[in-house]
Design a protein around this motif. Structure first.
Motif, mmCIF file in Angstrom:
data_model
loop_
_atom_site.group_PDB
_atom_site.id
_atom_site.type_symbol
_atom_site.label_atom_id
_atom_site.label_comp_id
_atom_site.label_asym_id
_atom_site.label_seq_id
_atom_site.Cartn_x
_atom_site.Cartn_y
_atom_site.Cartn_z
ATOM 1 N N PRO A 133 -12.974 -2.472 10.434
ATOM 2 C CA PRO A 133 -13.175 -1.425 9.419
ATOM 3 C C PRO A 133 -14.327 -0.515 9.812
ATOM 4 N N SER A 134 -14.142 0.782 9.557
ATOM 5 C CA SER A 134 -15.148 1.739 10.027
ATOM 6 C C SER A 134 -15.540 2.778 8.982
ATOM 7 N N GLY A 135 -15.063 2.650 7.755
ATOM 8 C CA GLY A 135 -15.411 3.659 6.775
ATOM 9 C C GLY A 135 -14.984 3.265 5.381
ATOM 10 N N PRO A 136 -15.195 4.153 4.430
ATOM 11 C CA PRO A 136 -14.801 3.878 3.045
ATOM 12 C C PRO A 136 -13.301 3.604 2.937
ATOM 13 N N GLY A 137 -12.956 2.684 2.054
ATOM 14 C CA GLY A 137 -11.557 2.366 1.843
ATOM 15 C C GLY A 137 -10.973 1.417 2.863
ATOM 16 N N GLU A 138 -11.806 0.886 3.782
ATOM 17 C CA GLU A 138 -11.336 -0.060 4.790
ATOM 18 C C GLU A 138 -12.039 -1.397 4.588
ATOM 19 N N ILE A 139 -11.273 -2.480 4.627
ATOM 20 C CA ILE A 139 -11.776 -3.824 4.366
ATOM 21 C C ILE A 139 -11.412 -4.737 5.531
ATOM 22 N N LEU A 140 -12.321 -5.624 5.873
ATOM 23 C CA LEU A 140 -12.143 -6.520 7.010
ATOM 24 C C LEU A 140 -11.106 -7.601 6.712
ATOM 25 N N TRP A 141 -10.218 -7.817 7.666
ATOM 26 C CA TRP A 141 -9.351 -8.996 7.686
ATOM 27 C C TRP A 141 -9.047 -9.318 9.134
ATOM 28 N N ASP A 142 -8.518 -10.514 9.392
ATOM 29 C CA ASP A 142 -8.164 -10.852 10.772
ATOM 30 C C ASP A 142 -6.661 -10.882 10.993
ATOM 31 N N GLY A 143 -5.874 -10.633 9.947
ATOM 32 C CA GLY A 143 -4.426 -10.612 10.083
ATOM 33 C C GLY A 143 -3.789 -11.978 10.231
ATOM 34 N N ARG A 144 -4.583 -13.047 10.046
ATOM 35 C CA ARG A 144 -4.041 -14.393 10.254
ATOM 36 C C ARG A 144 -4.403 -15.376 9.154
ATOM 37 N N THR A 145 -5.596 -15.218 8.572
ATOM 38 C CA THR A 145 -6.091 -16.239 7.645
ATOM 39 C C THR A 145 -6.463 -15.619 6.300
ATOM 40 N N PRO A 146 -6.333 -16.397 5.217
ATOM 41 C CA PRO A 146 -6.749 -15.892 3.899
ATOM 42 C C PRO A 146 -8.237 -15.583 3.890
ATOM 43 N N GLY A 147 -8.622 -14.702 2.982
ATOM 44 C CA GLY A 147 -10.024 -14.334 2.878
ATOM 45 C C GLY A 147 -10.266 -13.442 1.678
ATOM 46 N N PRO A 148 -11.480 -12.943 1.533
ATOM 47 C CA PRO A 148 -11.804 -12.072 0.401
ATOM 48 C C PRO A 148 -10.925 -10.830 0.321
ATOM 49 N N TRP A 149 -10.344 -10.430 1.441
ATOM 50 C CA TRP A 149 -9.480 -9.243 1.450
ATOM 51 C C TRP A 149 -8.312 -9.378 0.477
ATOM 52 N N ALA A 150 -7.887 -10.621 0.200
ATOM 53 C CA ALA A 150 -6.740 -10.830 -0.683
ATOM 54 C C ALA A 150 -6.990 -10.315 -2.094
ATOM 55 N N GLU A 151 -8.264 -10.152 -2.452
ATOM 56 C CA GLU A 151 -8.586 -9.667 -3.793
ATOM 57 C C GLU A 151 -8.051 -8.265 -4.041
ATOM 58 N N VAL A 152 -7.928 -7.439 -2.984
ATOM 59 C CA VAL A 152 -7.433 -6.076 -3.188
ATOM 60 C C VAL A 152 -5.924 -6.049 -3.380
ATOM 61 N N ILE A 153 -5.239 -7.087 -2.935
ATOM 62 C CA ILE A 153 -3.794 -7.169 -3.165
ATOM 63 C C ILE A 153 -3.502 -7.549 -4.609
ATOM 64 N N ASP A 154 -4.336 -8.441 -5.168
ATOM 65 C CA ASP A 154 -4.175 -8.837 -6.567
ATOM 66 C C ASP A 154 -4.498 -7.633 -7.462
ATOM 67 N N GLY A 155 -3.504 -7.157 -8.187
ATOM 68 C CA GLY A 155 -3.690 -5.986 -9.033
ATOM 69 C C GLY A 155 -3.245 -4.686 -8.410
ATOM 70 N N SER A 156 -2.818 -4.726 -7.144
ATOM 71 C CA SER A 156 -2.305 -3.510 -6.512
ATOM 72 C C SER A 156 -0.874 -3.258 -6.972
ATOM 73 N N ASP A 157 -0.384 -2.052 -6.726
ATOM 74 C CA ASP A 157 0.988 -1.696 -7.080
ATOM 75 C C ASP A 157 1.959 -1.861 -5.922
ATOM 76 N N VAL A 158 1.475 -1.540 -4.715
ATOM 77 C CA VAL A 158 2.345 -1.515 -3.532
ATOM 78 C C VAL A 158 1.566 -2.059 -2.344
ATOM 79 N N VAL A 159 2.225 -2.861 -1.523
ATOM 80 C CA VAL A 159 1.690 -3.265 -0.218
ATOM 81 C C VAL A 159 2.650 -2.766 0.853
ATOM 82 N N VAL A 160 2.105 -2.078 1.848
ATOM 83 C CA VAL A 160 2.903 -1.650 3.007
ATOM 84 C C VAL A 160 2.245 -2.274 4.232
ATOM 85 N N ASN A 161 2.834 -3.361 4.726
ATOM 86 C CA ASN A 161 2.233 -4.086 5.838
ATOM 87 C C ASN A 161 2.679 -3.489 7.169
#
Length: 313
Positions: A34-62
């Protein structure tokens, strides 16, 4: 809407993020760097704090997955497989665990899932999945294995409250630097944009504006789930495709390339000839049946628009 884009820092993610943000949506990107506003760290493999932004979202485009613009070595093919399957798995788990799951999960896939063929187009109902074609390099089948494993991971995810769509996308053409249109345009402008290996192989593509509109269309259509081809309705042979691109750039001549010349060029570009030589004749059956209207259905007009925008960068 709140829209989460895992792996949204690549070319397609940049196209989507720009358009969706301009449309007034809240867009959050999950990134390994992540390098700026609106970007959150994840590793693409393991659960983490990033999952909080999915909870309550309307759409996920992976969109997560190692770029296919590389040499198809065993290590790179394995990385392409693992990055796609693992990211789809962990996104599915985050959606399944959410107290307020998104209503739709769009999972990137690829038109490469279909067989190398010249005789008939592939739609979702009658298209032939590849991997068993005669007279093609054996490793092309691994690309199909990657695509089918990618889609299977989404299918298996336990997300009963979230509609799932697999985006079997053709090459997304945008004027952004570093994308496939930019690479092909540089070849054309250097006079190297002639047919490769005879130029009979079909090219499937989609204009970036139509890609965004198709994503928005699928988000809004609760009756559409499963695989959907994201490709313009008129694929065309590589020879005609490059002729139209040269015409848009006002380049009169494009030197042809034999198969071995393409191998040398792909090696120099650290890419693979499958991207040039596989015949991808894919059509958007489900989108058309659902009433989606393409703004750029044919390549000559789309190429003119993309060149105009590229000149204005």
């Amino acid at each position: 809407m709140k829209i989460v884009l895992p792996g949204g820092t690549g070319q397609v993610g940049t196209v989507l993020r720009r358009a969706l943000t301009a449309a007034g949506h809240e867009v959050v990107v999950l990134s390994r760097r992540p390098s700026g506003p609106g970007e959150i760290l994840w590793d693409g493999r393991t659960p983490g704090p990033w999952a909080e932004v999915i909870d309550g979202s309307d759409v996920v485009v992976n969109l997560a997955g190692r770029s296919v613009s590389c040499r198809y070595t065993p290590d790179n093919l394995r990385a392409m497989m693992d990055s796609r399957v693992e990211s789809a798995r962990v996104v599915g788990r985050a959606i399944g665990a959410a107290a307020r799951p998104p209503r739709v999960w769009l999972q990137m896939s690829t038109a490469t899932v279909y067989a190398h063929r010249f005789d008939a187009p592939h739609d979702e109902a009658t298209g032939v999945i590849g991997g068993a074609e005669p007279d093609v390099p054996g490793y092309w089948g691994y690309s199909v294995d990657i695509a089918t494993a990618w889609e299977r991971e989404q299918e298996r995810a336990d997300t009963p409250h979230t509609r799932k769509v697999a985006l079997r996308a053709a090459m997304v053409m945008s004027p952004d630097r570093g994308g496939v249109f930019d690479v092909l345009s540089r070849l054309a402008r250097l006079g190297l944009g002639g047919p490769v290996a005879g130029g009979r192989q079909y090219v499937s593509w989609i204009h970036d504006h139509d890609f965004v509109r198709a994503v928005e269309f699928l988000v809004g259509r609760d009756d559409l789930a499963g695989p959907v081809n994201l490709a313009a309705p008129v694929p065309l042979p590589h020879r005609a495709f490059m002729r139209a691109l040269r015409g848009a750039w006002r380049v009169p001549v494009g030197l042809p390339a034999t198969k071995w010349m393409a191998e040398l060029g792909a090696f120099a570009l650290r890419s693979d000839t499958e991207l040039l030589l596989k015949s991808r004749r894919v059509v958007p059956g489900r989108l058309l049946d659902a009433g989606f209207a393409f703004g750029h259905p044919e390549w000559p007009g789309a190429a003119d628009d993309l060149v105009r925008r590229a000149r204005g960068r």
